[in-house]
Design a protein around this motif. Structure first.
Motif, PDB file in Angstrom:
ATOM      1  N   GLY A  20       0.789  -1.226   0.000  1.00 13.54           N
ATOM      2  CA  GLY A  20       0.000   0.000   0.000  1.00 13.54           C
ATOM      3  C   GLY A  20       0.820   1.275   0.000  1.00 13.54           C
ATOM      4  O   GLY A  20       0.294   2.360  -0.266  1.00 13.54           O
ATOM      5  N   VAL A  21       2.118   1.179   0.274  1.00 16.43           N
ATOM      6  CA  VAL A  21       2.956   2.381   0.358  1.00 16.43           C
ATOM      7  C   VAL A  21       3.077   3.065  -0.998  1.00 16.43           C
ATOM      8  O   VAL A  21       2.922   4.281  -1.104  1.00 16.43           O
ATOM      9  N   VAL A  22       3.363   2.297  -2.040  1.00 18.65           N
ATOM     10  CA  VAL A  22       3.619   2.891  -3.359  1.00 18.65           C
ATOM     11  C   VAL A  22       2.390   3.610  -3.911  1.00 18.65           C
ATOM     12  O   VAL A  22       2.498   4.765  -4.342  1.00 18.65           O
ATOM     13  N   PRO A  23       1.200   3.009  -3.895  1.00 19.63           N
ATOM     14  CA  PRO A  23       0.031   3.753  -4.384  1.00 19.63           C
ATOM     15  C   PRO A  23      -0.280   4.999  -3.546  1.00 19.63           C
ATOM     16  O   PRO A  23      -0.671   6.036  -4.088  1.00 19.63           O
ATOM     17  N   ALA A  24      -0.097   4.902  -2.235  1.00 18.03           N
ATOM     18  CA  ALA A  24      -0.369   6.063  -1.384  1.00 18.03           C
ATOM     19  C   ALA A  24       0.620   7.184  -1.675  1.00 18.03           C
ATOM     20  O   ALA A  24       0.246   8.366  -1.724  1.00 18.03           O
ATOM     21  N   TRP A  25       1.880   6.837  -1.871  1.00 19.42           N
ATOM     22  CA  TRP A  25       2.899   7.852  -2.149  1.00 19.42           C
ATOM     23  C   TRP A  25       2.631   8.518  -3.499  1.00 19.42           C
ATOM     24  O   TRP A  25       2.716   9.741  -3.627  1.00 19.42           O
ATOM     25  N   HIS A  26       2.293   7.718  -4.502  1.00 13.67           N
ATOM     26  CA  HIS A  26       2.018   8.289  -5.827  1.00 13.67           C
ATOM     27  C   HIS A  26       0.746   9.137  -5.831  1.00 13.67           C
ATOM     28  O   HIS A  26       0.648  10.097  -6.599  1.00 13.67           O
ATOM     29  N   ALA A  27      -0.212   8.796  -4.997  1.00 10.63           N
ATOM     30  CA  ALA A  27      -1.423   9.610  -4.901  1.00 10.63           C
ATOM     31  C   ALA A  27      -1.143  10.935  -4.209  1.00 10.63           C
ATOM     32  O   ALA A  27      -1.869  11.912  -4.403  1.00 10.63           O
ATOM     33  N   GLY A  28      -0.094  10.994  -3.418  1.00 14.04           N
ATOM     34  CA  GLY A  28       0.227  12.204  -2.664  1.00 14.04           C
ATOM     35  C   GLY A  28       1.052  13.218  -3.418  1.00 14.04           C
ATOM     36  O   GLY A  28       1.280  14.321  -2.925  1.00 14.04           O
ATOM     37  N   ILE A  29       1.524  12.876  -4.614  1.00 11.44           N
ATOM     38  CA  ILE A  29       2.343  13.801  -5.400  1.00 11.44           C
ATOM     39  C   ILE A  29       1.661  14.011  -6.745  1.00 11.44           C
ATOM     40  O   ILE A  29       1.420  13.073  -7.497  1.00 11.44           O
ATOM     41  N   GLU A  30       1.354  15.259  -7.042  1.00 10.74           N
ATOM     42  CA  GLU A  30       0.675  15.603  -8.293  1.00 10.74           C
ATOM     43  C   GLU A  30       1.460  16.702  -8.996  1.00 10.74           C
ATOM     44  O   GLU A  30       1.710  17.770  -8.431  1.00 10.74           O
ATOM     45  N   SER A  31       1.858  16.459 -10.243  1.00 11.60           N
ATOM     46  CA  SER A  31       2.605  17.449 -11.017  1.00 11.60           C
ATOM     47  C   SER A  31       1.701  18.034 -12.101  1.00 11.60           C
ATOM     48  O   SER A  31       0.964  17.311 -12.766  1.00 11.60           O
ATOM     49  N   THR A  32       1.788  19.344 -12.260  1.00 10.91           N
ATOM     50  CA  THR A  32       1.014  20.051 -13.264  1.00 10.91           C
ATOM     51  C   THR A  32       1.966  20.865 -14.127  1.00 10.91           C
ATOM     52  O   THR A  32       2.811  21.592 -13.614  1.00 10.91           O
ATOM     53  N   THR A  33       1.824  20.737 -15.435  1.00  4.00           N
ATOM     54  CA  THR A  33       2.670  21.473 -16.362  1.00  4.00           C
ATOM     55  C   THR A  33       1.900  22.680 -16.889  1.00  4.00           C
ATOM     56  O   THR A  33       0.750  22.565 -17.322  1.00  4.00           O
ATOM     57  N   PHE A  34       2.547  23.833 -16.845  1.00  2.00           N
ATOM     58  CA  PHE A  34       1.958  25.064 -17.354  1.00  2.00           C
ATOM     59  C   PHE A  34       2.712  25.484 -18.611  1.00  2.00           C
ATOM     60  O   PHE A  34       3.949  25.514 -18.636  1.00  2.00           O
ATOM     61  N   ALA A  35       1.973  25.799 -19.651  1.00  2.00           N
ATOM     62  CA  ALA A  35       2.577  26.199 -20.920  1.00  2.00           C
ATOM     63  C   ALA A  35       3.048  27.653 -20.838  1.00  2.00           C
ATOM     64  O   ALA A  35       2.604  28.418 -19.977  1.00  2.00           O
ATOM     65  N   ALA A  36       3.946  27.993 -21.735  1.00  2.00           N
ATOM     66  CA  ALA A  36       4.432  29.375 -21.790  1.00  2.00           C
ATOM     67  C   ALA A  36       3.293  30.298 -22.203  1.00  2.00           C
ATOM     68  O   ALA A  36       2.455  29.963 -23.034  1.00  2.00           O
ATOM     69  N   SER A  37       3.273  31.461 -21.587  1.00  2.00           N
ATOM     70  CA  SER A  37       2.218  32.441 -21.880  1.00  2.00           C
ATOM     71  C   SER A  37       2.851  33.826 -21.943  1.00  2.00           C
ATOM     72  O   SER A  37       3.243  34.382 -20.910  1.00  2.00           O
ATOM     73  N   GLY A  38       2.952  34.371 -23.155  1.00  3.22           N
ATOM     74  CA  GLY A  38       3.549  35.700 -23.308  1.00  3.22           C
ATOM     75  C   GLY A  38       5.018  35.668 -22.909  1.00  3.22           C
ATOM     76  O   GLY A  38       5.817  34.908 -23.446  1.00  3.22           O
ATOM     77  N   ASP A  39       5.384  36.500 -21.945  1.00  7.12           N
ATOM     78  CA  ASP A  39       6.768  36.567 -21.478  1.00  7.12           C
ATOM     79  C   ASP A  39       7.079  35.534 -20.399  1.00  7.12           C
ATOM     80  O   ASP A  39       8.238  35.384 -20.006  1.00  7.12           O
ATOM     81  N   LEU A  40       6.082  34.835 -19.905  1.00  7.14           N
ATOM     82  CA  LEU A  40       6.287  33.846 -18.843  1.00  7.14           C
ATOM     83  C   LEU A  40       6.758  32.516 -19.433  1.00  7.14           C
ATOM     84  O   LEU A  40       6.165  32.015 -20.384  1.00  7.14           O
ATOM     85  N   PRO A  41       7.806  31.932 -18.877  1.00 10.59           N
ATOM     86  CA  PRO A  41       8.270  30.642 -19.404  1.00 10.59           C
ATOM     87  C   PRO A  41       7.381  29.487 -18.929  1.00 10.59           C
ATOM     88  O   PRO A  41       6.636  29.613 -17.961  1.00 10.59           O
ATOM     89  N   ALA A  42       7.488  28.376 -19.629  1.00  9.43           N
ATOM     90  CA  ALA A  42       6.767  27.176 -19.213  1.00  9.43           C
ATOM     91  C   ALA A  42       7.434  26.618 -17.960  1.00  9.43           C
ATOM     92  O   ALA A  42       8.635  26.746 -17.765  1.00  9.43           O
ATOM     93  N   PHE A  43       6.628  26.035 -17.082  1.00  7.36           N
ATOM     94  CA  PHE A  43       7.177  25.433 -15.862  1.00  7.36           C
ATOM     95  C   PHE A  43       6.262  24.321 -15.386  1.00  7.36           C
ATOM     96  O   PHE A  43       5.136  24.182 -15.828  1.00  7.36           O
ATOM     97  N   GLU A  44       6.818  23.531 -14.468  1.00  7.15           N
ATOM     98  CA  GLU A  44       6.072  22.427 -13.882  1.00  7.15           C
ATOM     99  C   GLU A  44       5.978  22.652 -12.378  1.00  7.15           C
ATOM    100  O   GLU A  44       6.980  22.897 -11.713  1.00  7.15           O
TER     101      GLU A  44
END
Length: 81
Positions: A20-44
């Motif tokens: 149960g450790v691995v599924p719980a750990w993966h559920a606890g970390i969420e990454s979101t990618t943001f695309a570049a917008s104007g002068d702002l660079p893309a980031f995660e």
């Protein structure tokens, strides 16, 4: 009969907690990618969800206690004089 049941129970608890450790750990970390917008660079961005990570830590602690108990029961104690 009861002395044979505890090690089996320790192994079952250990395997279930580690499974149960691995599924719980993966559920606890969420990454979101943001695309570049104007002068702002893309980031995660990474979001950490405390209850899921806390559950993973609790499962590791319980698995550790089950392992310690399993080892302690498996050690053949010398007879006392």
């Amino acid at each position: 009969m009861m002395y044979r049941l505890w090690p089996v129970l320790d192994v079952v608890v250990l395997v279930c907690c580690l499974a149960g450790v691995v599924p719980a750990w993966h559920a606890g970390i969420e990454s979101t990618t943001f695309a570049a917008s104007g002068d702002l660079p893309a980031f995660e961005a990474t979001r950490y969800d405390g209850p899921w990570l806390g559950l993973a830590a609790l499962l590791v602690a319980v698995a550790g206690l089950a392992l310690i108990d399993l080892i302690a029961r498996g050690v053949d104690r010398a007879p006392r004089l």
